[in-house]
Design a protein around this motif. Structure first.
Motif, mmCIF file in Angstrom:
data_model
loop_
_atom_site.group_PDB
_atom_site.id
_atom_site.type_symbol
_atom_site.label_atom_id
_atom_site.label_comp_id
_atom_site.label_asym_id
_atom_site.label_seq_id
_atom_site.Cartn_x
_atom_site.Cartn_y
_atom_site.Cartn_z
ATOM 1 N N ASP A 388 30.480 -4.853 18.603
ATOM 2 C CA ASP A 388 31.781 -5.011 19.259
ATOM 3 C C ASP A 388 32.872 -4.525 18.310
ATOM 4 O O ASP A 388 33.240 -5.210 17.359
ATOM 5 N N ASN A 390 35.898 -4.475 18.534
ATOM 6 C CA ASN A 390 37.100 -5.309 18.477
ATOM 7 C C ASN A 390 37.006 -6.360 17.384
ATOM 8 O O ASN A 390 38.017 -6.914 16.965
ATOM 9 N N GLU A 419 35.959 3.814 17.566
ATOM 10 C CA GLU A 419 35.967 4.103 19.000
ATOM 11 C C GLU A 419 36.713 3.038 19.788
ATOM 12 O O GLU A 419 37.391 3.357 20.777
ATOM 13 N N PHE A 420 36.613 1.802 19.362
ATOM 14 C CA PHE A 420 37.359 0.756 20.079
ATOM 15 C C PHE A 420 38.856 1.009 19.954
ATOM 16 O O PHE A 420 39.594 0.935 20.948
ATOM 17 N N ALA A 421 39.322 1.310 18.764
ATOM 18 C CA ALA A 421 40.753 1.546 18.554
ATOM 19 C C ALA A 421 41.245 2.723 19.389
ATOM 20 O O ALA A 421 42.324 2.668 19.995
ATOM 21 N N ASP A 423 39.587 4.207 22.153
ATOM 22 C CA ASP A 423 39.365 4.011 23.592
ATOM 23 C C ASP A 423 40.409 3.103 24.213
ATOM 24 O O ASP A 423 40.775 3.264 25.380
ATOM 25 N N HIS A 424 40.881 2.113 23.432
ATOM 26 C CA HIS A 424 41.847 1.145 23.956
ATOM 27 C C HIS A 424 43.268 1.423 23.472
ATOM 28 O O HIS A 424 44.163 0.600 23.684
ATOM 29 N N ALA A 425 43.447 2.590 22.835
ATOM 30 C CA ALA A 425 44.774 3.009 22.357
ATOM 31 C C ALA A 425 45.462 1.926 21.536
ATOM 32 O O ALA A 425 46.644 1.648 21.705
ATOM 33 N N ARG A 426 44.711 1.310 20.626
ATOM 34 C CA ARG A 426 45.286 0.291 19.751
ATOM 35 C C ARG A 426 45.958 0.984 18.569
ATOM 36 O O ARG A 426 45.369 1.135 17.492
ATOM 37 N N SER A 427 47.177 1.423 18.788
ATOM 38 C CA SER A 427 47.866 2.214 17.766
ATOM 39 C C SER A 427 48.074 1.453 16.467
ATOM 40 O O SER A 427 48.141 2.056 15.392
ATOM 41 N N HIS A 467 39.894 12.328 22.473
ATOM 42 C CA HIS A 467 41.173 11.708 22.109
ATOM 43 C C HIS A 467 42.101 12.710 21.415
ATOM 44 O O HIS A 467 42.882 12.340 20.530
ATOM 45 N N LYS A 470 45.893 11.933 21.008
ATOM 46 C CA LYS A 470 46.362 10.806 20.181
ATOM 47 C C LYS A 470 46.776 11.331 18.805
ATOM 48 O O LYS A 470 46.129 11.105 17.777
#
Length: 478
Positions: A388, A390, A419-421, A423-427, A467, A470
């Motif tokens: 995970d 996250n 990939e989590f950052a 894929d979820h656009a966690r800037s 991406h 980004k």
């Protein structure tokens, strides 16, 4: 050896008193907190009486203040309170502990006015007052107080304990109260419990809020507070007196079945040499099989079993805690009680169990911290989809631990977070993801065969394709 320009007391001495004084005046210009500290130091240098006068004056000023203190400007208040508390102990306490004790009671009296106007969501301010409670205990011992008078002061303080500032006061004052003080304090609270509850006439009652069950009245809150104060005080007095039966009497039969309360009572019974009762009370608790570990209850039961000479049952309980909660502490305690060679076999069995555990991340963390890094790497390679991304607080140290001997497993953990950052656009995580990507590039040089997993070049090409827009992330990748 520290360089001569390092900021420490020894190096600053070479500047001389005059230059240091000039620097302090410059530093304090426009800084009220620094000025207060300097004035307090000057007062302390003159005499403890002058220091006490300055502290008392500042306490009065803090008490009068009505300005709200939010989290952004809480630091100044915290520093001010800490300065006054330390000055009481250091400037006054060493020379006149009785005067210091009186000042500390006054300082503690600030709590209500401070919390009425302060945001203490971090718990920093209440921590200062809890330190003050400990100071009360030390100063009371040094001052040689009259136990009955000290008990009266403690009684009044506990009645005013609306913010928890006087929590653990009885324990802090136990040595100074002695048998006479504790007995007097107990009598005062028993007398209070027998006083009739004040019930104003219906038209005189003040409504202060609402709940799902109806209106909330001020007198109800006051009566609940009084009942709580009496219960907690009598419990703590019983504890201080070592009277386990009086301690238990503060809990009704239903409350004694709460696992945490049962564990507290059990530990005290065990300390009193009443192991059979300790086991009975803890096993009577409504424990069941909680998903969240109640280790206080578990440990109390294990200790009681050991005390009764039921070592095999205690070992079974430790193993059960390990299996249900993947508790490394209970597994270590279990293994160290086994004969030589048996512990090796049991450890292997335990680690096999962890590898097959349904909670992948919990198992991965257990194997990494045990440490059993070969098994942790194997788990990652077998179940990469369960990583995970996250859970950076877990995967980051896992990747660091595996990087040395298991670069491929470490890479998969890093990729999951990257990939989590993206894929979820966690800037907010892009700078960390960029660092992880560079770490992946470094680890790739030590991976001879990626096997069924993407090479670093393929992974990089894929995320760049997915991406590409980004730019705030790619600008961080060098």
């Amino acid at each position: 050896m520290a360089p001569k320009n390092a900021l420490n007391a020894q190096n600053l001495e070479v500047l001389g008193a005059k230059r240091l004084a000039e620097l302090l005046i410059e530093i304090s210009d426009g800084d009220a907190a620094v000025k207060r500290r300097l004035r307090l130091a000057l007062a302390g240098a003159q005499s403890p009486a002058e220091a006490a006068r300055a502290i008392r004056k500042r306490i009065a000023a803090i008490s009068r203040s009505r300005a709200f203190v939010d989290w952004q400007n809480r630091r100044a208040l915290v520093e001010d309170l800490q300065t006054q508390r330390r000055a009481i102990v250091e400037h006054v306490g060493t020379a006149d502990p009785k005067e210091a004790l009186g000042l500390m009671w006054s300082f503690m009296g600030l709590a209500a006015s401070v919390f009425d106007r302060c945001d203490d969501s971090s718990g920093t301010v209440i921590g200062i007052f809890h330190d003050g409670v400990n100071d009360l205990g030390r100063l009371a011992e040094t001052a040689g107080c009259n136990p009955v008078e000290l008990a009266d002061s403690a009684y009044q303080a506990l009645l005013d304990n609306r913010y928890g500032q006087f929590d653990h006061l009885i324990a802090a004052l136990r040595a100074s109260l002695g048998d006479a003080g504790l007995k007097h304090l107990k009598q005062r609270f028993i007398a209070l419990s027998k006083e009739p509850i004040k019930r104003p006439k219906e038209h005189e009652r003040r409504k202060i809020g609402w709940s799902s069950s109806g209106s909330i009245y001020e007198d109800e809150i006051e009566n609940r507070h009084r009942a709580s104060v009496i219960h907690l005080a009598l419990r703590d007095i019983a504890d201080a007196q070592g009277d386990i039966d009086a301690f238990m009497a503060q809990y009704d039969a239903r409350t004694r079945k709460v696992p945490k309360i049962a564990a507290e009572i059990s530990r005290r019974l065990l300390a009193a040499g009443r192991a059979e009762e300790a086991l009975q009370i803890v096993e009577a608790a409504e424990h069941g099989r909680p998903s969240w570990p109640e280790f206080e209850w578990e440990d109390a039961r294990i200790d009681a079993l050991d005390a009764l000479g039921r070592g095999e049952d205690a070992q079974a309980a430790r193993w059960s805690c390990f299996e249900r909660f993947l508790s490394d502490r209970h597994l270590r305690d279990h293994l160290k009680r086994l004969p030589d060679f048996d512990d090796v076999e049991a450890e292997t069995k335990a680690l096999d169990y962890v590898e097959g555990h349904k909670d992948f991340l919990h198992a991965l963390w257990f194997l990494t911290s045990w440490p059993a890094l070969d098994r942790a790497a194997k788990l990652v390679l077998q179940r990469p989809k369960d990583l995970d991304g996250n859970r950076y607080e877990l995967l980051t140290p896992v990747a660091e631990a595996l990087a040395g001997k298991h670069p491929l497993a470490a890479t998969l953990a890093l990729r999951a977070m990257i990939e989590f950052a993206l894929d979820h656009a966690r800037s907010s995580r892009y700078k960390h993801a960029a660092r992880h990507l560079l770490e992946c590039a470094s680890l790739a040089t030590n991976i001879g065969d990626f096997g069924k997993y993407e090479t670093h070049e393929s992974f990089l090409a894929r995320i760049r394709g997915n991406h590409a827009k980004k730019t705030s992330f790619w600008s961080l990748v060098t």
